[in-house]
Write a protein that holds these residues in place. Structure first.
Motif, PDB file in Angstrom:
ATOM      1  N   LYS A 153      11.514  13.996  -5.341  1.00 19.27           N
ATOM      2  CA  LYS A 153      11.115  15.385  -5.445  1.00 19.27           C
ATOM      3  C   LYS A 153      11.543  16.122  -4.171  1.00 19.27           C
ATOM      4  O   LYS A 153      11.677  15.495  -3.108  1.00 19.27           O
ATOM      5  CB  LYS A 153       9.594  15.490  -5.597  1.00 19.27           C
ATOM      6  N   PRO A 154      11.720  17.427  -4.245  1.00 15.51           N
ATOM      7  CA  PRO A 154      12.086  18.172  -3.028  1.00 15.51           C
ATOM      8  C   PRO A 154      11.086  17.951  -1.888  1.00 15.51           C
ATOM      9  O   PRO A 154      11.484  17.926  -0.719  1.00 15.51           O
ATOM     10  CB  PRO A 154      12.081  19.625  -3.510  1.00 15.51           C
ATOM     11  N   GLU A 155       9.827  17.745  -2.214  1.00 13.95           N
ATOM     12  CA  GLU A 155       8.815  17.534  -1.172  1.00 13.95           C
ATOM     13  C   GLU A 155       8.903  16.159  -0.518  1.00 13.95           C
ATOM     14  O   GLU A 155       8.196  15.880   0.450  1.00 13.95           O
ATOM     15  CB  GLU A 155       7.402  17.762  -1.716  1.00 13.95           C
ATOM     16  N   ASP A 156       9.787  15.285  -1.032  1.00 15.87           N
ATOM     17  CA  ASP A 156      10.020  13.996  -0.381  1.00 15.87           C
ATOM     18  C   ASP A 156      11.011  14.115   0.776  1.00 15.87           C
ATOM     19  O   ASP A 156      11.196  13.158   1.534  1.00 15.87           O
ATOM     20  CB  ASP A 156      10.565  12.976  -1.389  1.00 15.87           C
ATOM     21  N   ALA A 157      11.660  15.256   0.902  1.00 14.45           N
ATOM     22  CA  ALA A 157      12.640  15.446   1.970  1.00 14.45           C
ATOM     23  C   ALA A 157      11.962  15.340   3.329  1.00 14.45           C
ATOM     24  O   ALA A 157      10.943  16.006   3.587  1.00 14.45           O
ATOM     25  CB  ALA A 157      13.314  16.805   1.822  1.00 14.45           C
ATOM     26  N   ALA A 158      12.507  14.507   4.188  1.00 15.38           N
ATOM     27  CA  ALA A 158      11.914  14.254   5.508  1.00 15.38           C
ATOM     28  C   ALA A 158      12.806  13.277   6.255  1.00 15.38           C
ATOM     29  O   ALA A 158      13.766  12.739   5.695  1.00 15.38           O
ATOM     30  CB  ALA A 158      10.510  13.663   5.363  1.00 15.38           C
ATOM     31  N   VAL A 159      12.455  13.046   7.499  1.00 16.01           N
ATOM     32  CA  VAL A 159      13.032  11.922   8.228  1.00 16.01           C
ATOM     33  C   VAL A 159      12.107  10.732   8.003  1.00 16.01           C
ATOM     34  O   VAL A 159      10.892  10.836   8.238  1.00 16.01           O
ATOM     35  CB  VAL A 159      13.174  12.236   9.728  1.00 16.01           C
ATOM     36  N   TYR A 160      12.664   9.640   7.547  1.00 16.01           N
ATOM     37  CA  TYR A 160      11.886   8.440   7.237  1.00 16.01           C
ATOM     38  C   TYR A 160      12.041   7.432   8.368  1.00 16.01           C
ATOM     39  O   TYR A 160      13.162   7.135   8.805  1.00 16.01           O
ATOM     40  CB  TYR A 160      12.364   7.840   5.923  1.00 16.01           C
ATOM     41  N   TYR A 161      10.908   6.902   8.799  1.00 15.99           N
ATOM     42  CA  TYR A 161      10.871   5.962   9.911  1.00 15.99           C
ATOM     43  C   TYR A 161      10.356   4.600   9.451  1.00 15.99           C
ATOM     44  O   TYR A 161       9.330   4.507   8.778  1.00 15.99           O
ATOM     45  CB  TYR A 161       9.958   6.477  11.013  1.00 15.99           C
ATOM     46  N   TYR A 212       0.855  -1.183   0.000  1.00 21.59           N
ATOM     47  CA  TYR A 212       0.000   0.000   0.000  1.00 21.59           C
ATOM     48  C   TYR A 212       0.894   1.237   0.000  1.00 21.59           C
ATOM     49  O   TYR A 212       1.943   1.245   0.643  1.00 21.59           O
ATOM     50  CB  TYR A 212      -0.909   0.002   1.228  1.00 21.59           C
ATOM     51  N   TYR A 213       0.452   2.256  -0.706  1.00 20.27           N
ATOM     52  CA  TYR A 213       1.253   3.465  -0.845  1.00 20.27           C
ATOM     53  C   TYR A 213       0.398   4.709  -0.660  1.00 20.27           C
ATOM     54  O   TYR A 213      -0.781   4.742  -1.024  1.00 20.27           O
ATOM     55  CB  TYR A 213       1.895   3.519  -2.237  1.00 20.27           C
ATOM     56  N   ALA A 214       1.025   5.738  -0.131  1.00 15.24           N
ATOM     57  CA  ALA A 214       0.395   7.054  -0.138  1.00 15.24           C
ATOM     58  C   ALA A 214       0.314   7.533  -1.587  1.00 15.24           C
ATOM     59  O   ALA A 214       1.187   7.215  -2.405  1.00 15.24           O
ATOM     60  CB  ALA A 214       1.220   8.031   0.693  1.00 15.24           C
ATOM     61  N   ASP A 215      -0.716   8.278  -1.899  1.00 15.61           N
ATOM     62  CA  ASP A 215      -0.885   8.768  -3.272  1.00 15.61           C
ATOM     63  C   ASP A 215       0.323   9.574  -3.728  1.00 15.61           C
ATOM     64  O   ASP A 215       0.683   9.542  -4.908  1.00 15.61           O
ATOM     65  CB  ASP A 215      -2.153   9.625  -3.376  1.00 15.61           C
ATOM     66  N   SER A 216       0.949  10.262  -2.806  1.00 13.48           N
ATOM     67  CA  SER A 216       2.062  11.151  -3.164  1.00 13.48           C
ATOM     68  C   SER A 216       3.307  10.399  -3.631  1.00 13.48           C
ATOM     69  O   SER A 216       4.176  10.993  -4.283  1.00 13.48           O
ATOM     70  CB  SER A 216       2.428  12.037  -1.970  1.00 13.48           C
ATOM     71  N   VAL A 217       3.399   9.103  -3.320  1.00 16.42           N
ATOM     72  CA  VAL A 217       4.601   8.344  -3.709  1.00 16.42           C
ATOM     73  C   VAL A 217       4.283   7.200  -4.652  1.00 16.42           C
ATOM     74  O   VAL A 217       5.206   6.527  -5.138  1.00 16.42           O
ATOM     75  CB  VAL A 217       5.337   7.800  -2.469  1.00 16.42           C
ATOM     76  N   LYS A 218       3.029   6.977  -4.923  1.00 15.34           N
ATOM     77  CA  LYS A 218       2.625   5.850  -5.759  1.00 15.34           C
ATOM     78  C   LYS A 218       3.267   5.966  -7.139  1.00 15.34           C
ATOM     79  O   LYS A 218       3.272   7.027  -7.763  1.00 15.34           O
ATOM     80  CB  LYS A 218       1.101   5.824  -5.870  1.00 15.34           C
ATOM     81  N   GLY A 219       3.838   4.860  -7.598  1.00 19.58           N
ATOM     82  CA  GLY A 219       4.497   4.850  -8.899  1.00 19.58           C
ATOM     83  C   GLY A 219       5.955   5.250  -8.854  1.00 19.58           C
ATOM     84  O   GLY A 219       6.682   5.079  -9.838  1.00 19.58           O
ATOM     85  N   ARG A 220       6.388   5.809  -7.720  1.00 19.41           N
ATOM     86  CA  ARG A 220       7.794   6.228  -7.588  1.00 19.41           C
ATOM     87  C   ARG A 220       8.544   5.420  -6.529  1.00 19.41           C
ATOM     88  O   ARG A 220       9.738   5.178  -6.662  1.00 19.41           O
ATOM     89  CB  ARG A 220       7.866   7.712  -7.219  1.00 19.41           C
ATOM     90  N   PHE A 221       7.845   5.041  -5.463  1.00 18.69           N
ATOM     91  CA  PHE A 221       8.465   4.296  -4.367  1.00 18.69           C
ATOM     92  C   PHE A 221       8.005   2.841  -4.403  1.00 18.69           C
ATOM     93  O   PHE A 221       6.870   2.541  -4.786  1.00 18.69           O
ATOM     94  CB  PHE A 221       8.069   4.893  -3.027  1.00 18.69           C
ATOM     95  N   THR A 222       8.889   1.962  -3.950  1.00 18.00           N
ATOM     96  CA  THR A 222       8.565   0.540  -3.866  1.00 18.00           C
ATOM     97  C   THR A 222       9.031  -0.009  -2.528  1.00 18.00           C
ATOM     98  O   THR A 222      10.208   0.121  -2.182  1.00 18.00           O
ATOM     99  CB  THR A 222       9.230  -0.255  -4.991  1.00 18.00           C
ATOM    100  N   ILE A 223       8.105  -0.605  -1.792  1.00 22.44           N
ATOM    101  CA  ILE A 223       8.444  -1.244  -0.526  1.00 22.44           C
ATOM    102  C   ILE A 223       8.612  -2.737  -0.759  1.00 22.44           C
ATOM    103  O   ILE A 223       7.885  -3.342  -1.558  1.00 22.44           O
ATOM    104  CB  ILE A 223       7.361  -0.965   0.547  1.00 22.44           C
ATOM    105  N   SER A 224       9.572  -3.315  -0.061  1.00 27.16           N
ATOM    106  CA  SER A 224       9.803  -4.753  -0.160  1.00 27.16           C
ATOM    107  C   SER A 224      10.316  -5.254   1.181  1.00 27.16           C
ATOM    108  O   SER A 224      10.711  -4.455   2.039  1.00 27.16           O
ATOM    109  CB  SER A 224      10.798  -5.077  -1.276  1.00 27.16           C
ATOM    110  N   ARG A 225      10.324  -6.563   1.347  1.00 28.24           N
ATOM    111  CA  ARG A 225      10.814  -7.133   2.599  1.00 28.24           C
ATOM    112  C   ARG A 225      11.509  -8.445   2.338  1.00 28.24           C
ATOM    113  O   ARG A 225      11.233  -9.136   1.355  1.00 28.24           O
ATOM    114  CB  ARG A 225       9.679  -7.299   3.609  1.00 28.24           C
TER     115      ARG A 225
END
Length: 128
Positions: free
Chosen positions: A87-95, A59-72
């Motif tokens: 994108k510049p708006e992706d800048a953040a601390v990721y948890y 499952y993905y947030a709409d803002s990252v769908k198609g650009r981010f891929t989660i795997s395990r």
């Protein structure tokens, strides 16, 4: 003691890529959903992506769908996030986050309160 340790954050140019990894220890999360959230300065923690225990659903947030891929990788007790076309708006601390519940199943968990364990965060900076 349960620990989630993120790695792979850093600086990328807009349009570039980064890969985040999260290594869990102290408990096996092979039967539990795991997820990534992010928090930008002055904003609340927001859902980015989640993955069911068997990788059957993501499952993905709409803002990252198609650009981010989660795997395990359950054998390694790890979860990753491949981030492309940053994108510049992706800048953040990721948890990194892991849920611990007997009834997790294959549900879609997108709230902060759905998750039990958290990493310390990895900073991602994106230059324009």
């Amino acid at each position: 003691q349960v620990r989630l340790v993120e790695s792979g954050g850093g600086l990328a140019q807009a349009g570039g890529s980064l890969r985040l990894s999260c290594a869990a220890s102290g408990r096996t999360f092979a039967s539990q959903p795991m997820a990534w959230f992010r928090q930008a300065p002055g904003k609340g923690r927001e859902f980015v992506a989640s993955i069911t225990w068997n990788s059957g659903s993501t499952y993905y947030a709409d803002s990252v769908k198609g650009r981010f891929t989660i795997s395990r990788d359950n054998a390694k007790n790890e979860v990753s996030l491949q981030m492309n076309s940053l994108k510049p708006e992706d800048a953040a601390v990721y948890y990194c986050a892991a849920r611990w519940s007997e009834d997790s199943g294959n549900g879609r968990y997108v709230r902060v309160e759905d998750y039990t364990y958290w990493g310390q965060g990895a900073r991602v900076t994106v230059s324009a």
